[in-house]
Design a protein around this motif. Structure first.
Motif, PDB file in Angstrom:
ATOM      1  N   ASN A 233       0.829  -1.215   0.000  1.00 47.34           N
ATOM      2  CA  ASN A 233       0.000   0.000   0.000  1.00 47.34           C
ATOM      3  C   ASN A 233       0.863   1.265   0.000  1.00 47.34           C
ATOM      4  O   ASN A 233       0.600   2.235   0.707  1.00 47.34           O
ATOM      5  N   ALA A 234       1.906   1.250  -0.830  1.00 46.54           N
ATOM      6  CA  ALA A 234       2.818   2.395  -0.916  1.00 46.54           C
ATOM      7  C   ALA A 234       2.360   3.342  -2.020  1.00 46.54           C
ATOM      8  O   ALA A 234       1.799   2.917  -3.040  1.00 46.54           O
ATOM      9  N   PRO A 235       2.573   4.647  -1.876  1.00 44.64           N
ATOM     10  CA  PRO A 235       2.239   5.594  -2.950  1.00 44.64           C
ATOM     11  C   PRO A 235       3.107   5.344  -4.178  1.00 44.64           C
ATOM     12  O   PRO A 235       4.270   4.948  -4.069  1.00 44.64           O
ATOM     13  N   GLN A 259      -0.175   9.629  -6.089  1.00 46.26           N
ATOM     14  CA  GLN A 259      -0.576   9.193  -4.756  1.00 46.26           C
ATOM     15  C   GLN A 259      -1.388   7.895  -4.780  1.00 46.26           C
ATOM     16  O   GLN A 259      -1.750   7.369  -3.714  1.00 46.26           O
ATOM     17  N   LYS A 260      -1.675   7.378  -5.968  1.00 45.29           N
ATOM     18  CA  LYS A 260      -2.369   6.091  -6.015  1.00 45.29           C
ATOM     19  C   LYS A 260      -1.498   5.014  -5.379  1.00 45.29           C
ATOM     20  O   LYS A 260      -0.266   5.094  -5.426  1.00 45.29           O
ATOM     21  N   ARG A 261      -2.133   4.021  -4.778  1.00 45.18           N
ATOM     22  CA  ARG A 261      -1.411   3.062  -3.950  1.00 45.18           C
ATOM     23  C   ARG A 261      -1.017   1.818  -4.743  1.00 45.18           C
ATOM     24  O   ARG A 261      -1.722   1.386  -5.670  1.00 45.18           O
ATOM     25  N   THR A 263       0.580  -2.196  -4.208  1.00 47.66           N
ATOM     26  CA  THR A 263       1.003  -3.338  -3.406  1.00 47.66           C
ATOM     27  C   THR A 263       1.545  -4.390  -4.362  1.00 47.66           C
ATOM     28  O   THR A 263       0.834  -4.838  -5.278  1.00 47.66           O
TER      29      THR A 263
END
Length: 300
Positions: A233-235, A259-261, A263
């Motif tokens: 869940n990182a930007p 800024q979308k995540r 994984t």
């Protein structure tokens, strides 16, 4: 006329014929007169008056007397030794700097036999001379540590310090982001306002201006040691920034929300596969324009 008067007149070339005959009757005077006659044909050598005058002037110059000053020479010798000693201490006191380039990793053995694996595009510095008294180093980037038991071992970063006694842990410290993962033993993380203790299997993440995230890990070692970067869940901005640490590329992003995540993970071995691993889950496309430039776009 006595002999002395005749001799005087002869030396002045004033003798008459009779007087000259009378002078020759004396054996001593006759011998002298013959020697004089013989030497009249001799020429004296030219007198080197200029050279002689120059020598006389040199003799008249005051002689420079060098006074012995033993104290002065001792001070000079002491100064030389002081410079040598200072240079030695100065060089011994310099820090040891280790820097990895993009896509480069290296392994380091510290003076206490602790082991460090330094990730790509990272910087590590420590003082070898002071290591016995203070096992402290500074990290900018990412590194995995296997610390030999002993006194406190401190990893300083711009966002906080990580302290251990003997354990295995990973520290990620780039710009405004700090991640610490403990794989064995106990780790103490000192932040501005608090101290957090991590046990094996625990991790934390801190971004400037945000609260600390307490995380867990089931891994025995960080994934980057196997040439792979993983994210939870990182930007996207963080993911792309890491991609540039492993590939010598310039990313150009067009109309994409950074800024979308994300994984997932990407490999460090193949750029095309790495780009697919990032773009496909996020509905993006990519174009490799040349060896160093990559353009990312939203999929249509």
């Amino acid at each position: 006329m006595n002999k002395q008067e005749l001799l005087h007149k002869w030396m002045n070339d004033e003798l008459t014929g009779a007087e000259q005959s009378a002078l020759r009757e004396d054996p001593e005077m006759r011998a002298m007169m013959e020697i004089a006659a013989q030497t009249r044909s001799m020429e004296a050598p030219e007198f080197p008056k200029d050279a002689v005058w120059k020598n006389i002037q040199q003799l008249n110059k005051p002689t420079k007397v060098r006074t012995l000053q033993p104290l002065k020479y001792m001070v000079r010798i002491a100064a030389v030794f002081a410079i040598v000693a200072f240079s030695y201490v100065f060089w011994q006191g310099l820090d040891t700097d280790i820097n990895t380039a993009v896509a480069e990793k290296t392994e380091i053995t510290l003076p206490d036999q602790s082991q460090v694996a330094l990730n790509a595009d990272s910087f590590l510095t420590y003082n070898e001379q002071d290591w016995k008294d203070a096992r402290t180093l500074h990290l900018d980037g990412e590194a995995y540590f296997k610390v030999a038991k002993g006194s406190a071992f401190v990893v300083e970063t711009d966002l906080g310090d990580v302290t251990v006694l003997g354990t295995q842990f990973n520290v990620f410290a780039r710009e405004n982001l700090l991640k610490v993962s403990c794989f064995e033993g106990v780790v103490s993380v000192s932040l501005d306002q608090e101290v957090i203790t991590l046990k094996a299997g625990e991790a934390l993440e801190l971004e400037t201006g945000s609260a600390v995230k307490n995380l867990t890990t089931s891994l025995s070692t960080p994934r980057w040691l196997q040439d792979e970067s993983s994210f939870n869940n990182a930007p996207l901005a963080e993911v792309l920034n890491e991609l540039e640490h492993y590939y010598n590329i310039q990313l150009e992003v067009s109309d994409i929300d950074l800024q979308k995540r994300f994984t997932g993970s990407f490999t460090h071995q193949d750029l095309d596969i790495a780009l697919q691993s990032i773009c496909n889950p996020l509905q993006m496309t990519y174009s490799v324009l040349d060896q160093n430039k990559v353009v990312l776009n939203e999929a249509k």
